[in-house]
Design a protein around this motif. Structure first.
Motif, PDB file in Angstrom:
ATOM      1  N   GLY A  26       0.807  -1.222   0.000  1.00  0.00           N
ATOM      2  CA  GLY A  26       0.000   0.000   0.000  1.00  0.00           C
ATOM      3  C   GLY A  26       0.833   1.262   0.000  1.00  0.00           C
ATOM      4  O   GLY A  26       0.541   2.211  -0.717  1.00  0.00           O
ATOM      5  N   GLY A  27       1.884   1.277   0.812  1.00  0.00           N
ATOM      6  CA  GLY A  27       2.747   2.454   0.861  1.00  0.00           C
ATOM      7  C   GLY A  27       3.430   2.714  -0.463  1.00  0.00           C
ATOM      8  O   GLY A  27       3.560   3.860  -0.903  1.00  0.00           O
ATOM      9  N   LEU A  28       3.850   1.657  -1.117  1.00  0.00           N
ATOM     10  CA  LEU A  28       4.482   1.797  -2.426  1.00  0.00           C
ATOM     11  C   LEU A  28       3.495   2.320  -3.459  1.00  0.00           C
ATOM     12  O   LEU A  28       3.817   3.219  -4.248  1.00  0.00           O
ATOM     13  CB  LEU A  28       5.041   0.442  -2.876  1.00  0.00           C
ATOM     14  CG  LEU A  28       5.692   0.386  -4.248  1.00  0.00           C
ATOM     15  CD1 LEU A  28       6.953   1.229  -4.264  1.00  0.00           C
ATOM     16  CD2 LEU A  28       5.990  -1.044  -4.624  1.00  0.00           C
ATOM     17  N   ILE A  29       2.283   1.791  -3.433  1.00  0.00           N
ATOM     18  CA  ILE A  29       1.254   2.230  -4.383  1.00  0.00           C
ATOM     19  C   ILE A  29       0.913   3.697  -4.151  1.00  0.00           C
ATOM     20  O   ILE A  29       0.818   4.482  -5.098  1.00  0.00           O
ATOM     21  CB  ILE A  29       0.008   1.332  -4.266  1.00  0.00           C
ATOM     22  CG1 ILE A  29       0.342  -0.087  -4.729  1.00  0.00           C
ATOM     23  CG2 ILE A  29      -1.141   1.891  -5.076  1.00  0.00           C
ATOM     24  CD1 ILE A  29      -0.726  -1.104  -4.420  1.00  0.00           C
ATOM     25  N   VAL A  30       0.756   4.074  -2.893  1.00  0.00           N
ATOM     26  CA  VAL A  30       0.449   5.478  -2.573  1.00  0.00           C
ATOM     27  C   VAL A  30       1.606   6.383  -2.981  1.00  0.00           C
ATOM     28  O   VAL A  30       1.391   7.470  -3.527  1.00  0.00           O
ATOM     29  CB  VAL A  30       0.117   5.629  -1.071  1.00  0.00           C
ATOM     30  CG1 VAL A  30       0.047   7.084  -0.663  1.00  0.00           C
ATOM     31  CG2 VAL A  30      -1.192   4.933  -0.753  1.00  0.00           C
ATOM     32  N   GLY A  31       2.829   5.943  -2.767  1.00  0.00           N
ATOM     33  CA  GLY A  31       3.991   6.739  -3.164  1.00  0.00           C
ATOM     34  C   GLY A  31       4.053   6.956  -4.662  1.00  0.00           C
ATOM     35  O   GLY A  31       4.324   8.058  -5.135  1.00  0.00           O
ATOM     36  N   ILE A  32       3.786   5.895  -5.417  1.00  0.00           N
ATOM     37  CA  ILE A  32       3.793   6.014  -6.877  1.00  0.00           C
ATOM     38  C   ILE A  32       2.683   6.945  -7.341  1.00  0.00           C
ATOM     39  O   ILE A  32       2.884   7.782  -8.221  1.00  0.00           O
ATOM     40  CB  ILE A  32       3.666   4.618  -7.531  1.00  0.00           C
ATOM     41  CG1 ILE A  32       4.945   3.821  -7.280  1.00  0.00           C
ATOM     42  CG2 ILE A  32       3.376   4.723  -9.011  1.00  0.00           C
ATOM     43  CD1 ILE A  32       4.868   2.372  -7.691  1.00  0.00           C
ATOM     44  N   GLN A  34       1.349   9.393  -5.628  1.00  0.00           N
ATOM     45  CA  GLN A  34       1.721  10.763  -5.277  1.00  0.00           C
ATOM     46  C   GLN A  34       2.697  11.347  -6.287  1.00  0.00           C
ATOM     47  O   GLN A  34       2.579  12.508  -6.676  1.00  0.00           O
ATOM     48  CB  GLN A  34       2.343  10.809  -3.883  1.00  0.00           C
ATOM     49  CG  GLN A  34       1.345  10.734  -2.772  1.00  0.00           C
ATOM     50  CD  GLN A  34       2.016  10.794  -1.407  1.00  0.00           C
ATOM     51  OE1 GLN A  34       3.168  10.400  -1.255  1.00  0.00           O
ATOM     52  NE2 GLN A  34       1.287  11.278  -0.416  1.00  0.00           N
ATOM     53  N   VAL A  35       3.666  10.553  -6.715  1.00  0.00           N
ATOM     54  CA  VAL A  35       4.633  11.036  -7.703  1.00  0.00           C
ATOM     55  C   VAL A  35       3.923  11.347  -9.019  1.00  0.00           C
ATOM     56  O   VAL A  35       4.172  12.387  -9.644  1.00  0.00           O
ATOM     57  CB  VAL A  35       5.757   9.997  -7.910  1.00  0.00           C
ATOM     58  CG1 VAL A  35       6.598  10.329  -9.125  1.00  0.00           C
ATOM     59  CG2 VAL A  35       6.629   9.916  -6.667  1.00  0.00           C
ATOM     60  N   LEU A  36       3.022  10.465  -9.451  1.00  0.00           N
ATOM     61  CA  LEU A  36       2.325  10.690 -10.717  1.00  0.00           C
ATOM     62  C   LEU A  36       1.421  11.912 -10.664  1.00  0.00           C
ATOM     63  O   LEU A  36       1.401  12.721 -11.595  1.00  0.00           O
ATOM     64  CB  LEU A  36       1.516   9.449 -11.086  1.00  0.00           C
ATOM     65  CG  LEU A  36       2.332   8.225 -11.508  1.00  0.00           C
ATOM     66  CD1 LEU A  36       1.414   7.037 -11.756  1.00  0.00           C
ATOM     67  CD2 LEU A  36       3.163   8.519 -12.724  1.00  0.00           C
ATOM     68  N   VAL A  37       0.687  12.073  -9.554  1.00  0.00           N
ATOM     69  CA  VAL A  37      -0.197  13.239  -9.421  1.00  0.00           C
ATOM     70  C   VAL A  37       0.627  14.514  -9.333  1.00  0.00           C
ATOM     71  O   VAL A  37       0.291  15.534  -9.942  1.00  0.00           O
ATOM     72  CB  VAL A  37      -1.138  13.072  -8.209  1.00  0.00           C
ATOM     73  CG1 VAL A  37      -1.868  14.359  -7.892  1.00  0.00           C
ATOM     74  CG2 VAL A  37      -2.128  11.946  -8.459  1.00  0.00           C
ATOM     75  N   GLY A  38       1.736  14.476  -8.591  1.00  0.00           N
ATOM     76  CA  GLY A  38       2.609  15.644  -8.501  1.00  0.00           C
ATOM     77  C   GLY A  38       3.201  16.019  -9.848  1.00  0.00           C
ATOM     78  O   GLY A  38       3.273  17.197 -10.206  1.00  0.00           O
ATOM     79  N   LEU A  39       3.611  15.015 -10.620  1.00  0.00           N
ATOM     80  CA  LEU A  39       4.154  15.278 -11.944  1.00  0.00           C
ATOM     81  C   LEU A  39       3.092  15.847 -12.876  1.00  0.00           C
ATOM     82  O   LEU A  39       3.353  16.799 -13.622  1.00  0.00           O
ATOM     83  CB  LEU A  39       4.732  13.986 -12.526  1.00  0.00           C
ATOM     84  CG  LEU A  39       5.432  14.094 -13.868  1.00  0.00           C
ATOM     85  CD1 LEU A  39       6.671  14.972 -13.743  1.00  0.00           C
ATOM     86  CD2 LEU A  39       5.816  12.711 -14.360  1.00  0.00           C
ATOM     87  N   LEU A  40       1.889  15.295 -12.817  1.00  0.00           N
ATOM     88  CA  LEU A  40       0.800  15.816 -13.637  1.00  0.00           C
ATOM     89  C   LEU A  40       0.486  17.262 -13.271  1.00  0.00           C
ATOM     90  O   LEU A  40       0.277  18.101 -14.147  1.00  0.00           O
ATOM     91  CB  LEU A  40      -0.446  14.943 -13.466  1.00  0.00           C
ATOM     92  CG  LEU A  40      -1.685  15.370 -14.236  1.00  0.00           C
ATOM     93  CD1 LEU A  40      -1.441  15.279 -15.734  1.00  0.00           C
ATOM     94  CD2 LEU A  40      -2.877  14.526 -13.841  1.00  0.00           C
TER      95      LEU A  40
END
Length: 70
Positions: A26-32, A34-40
């Motif tokens: 779950g932590g890995l999925i949430v981290g990924i 977050q990175v994708l939303v931040g990049l978008l």
């Protein structure tokens, strides 16, 4: 892998295993995510700023050229 789940009830395959996977990863999925939303978000801000800059430059250039006509 199919042999392992062959004798298990349906809820083990379709409920328990995904819940355990979400708990472990779950932590890995949430981290990924977050990175994708931040990049978008950064891409959208970049596009908006470049579009605004182009709009301002075109507005300024059209105003300065119309002043030199008369």
């Amino acid at each position: 892998m199919r042999e392992i789940f062959a004798g298990m009830p349906w809820w083990v395959k379709w409920v328990a295993v995904p819940v355990i996977a979400l708990f472990v990863f779950g932590g890995l999925i949430v981290g990924i995510l977050q990175v994708l939303v931040g990049l978008l978000f950064k891409v959208l801000v970049f596009v908006a700023l470049v579009g605004g800059l182009i709009y301002v430059v075109r507005k300024f250039m059209s105003n300065s050229s119309s002043r030199s006509d008369w």
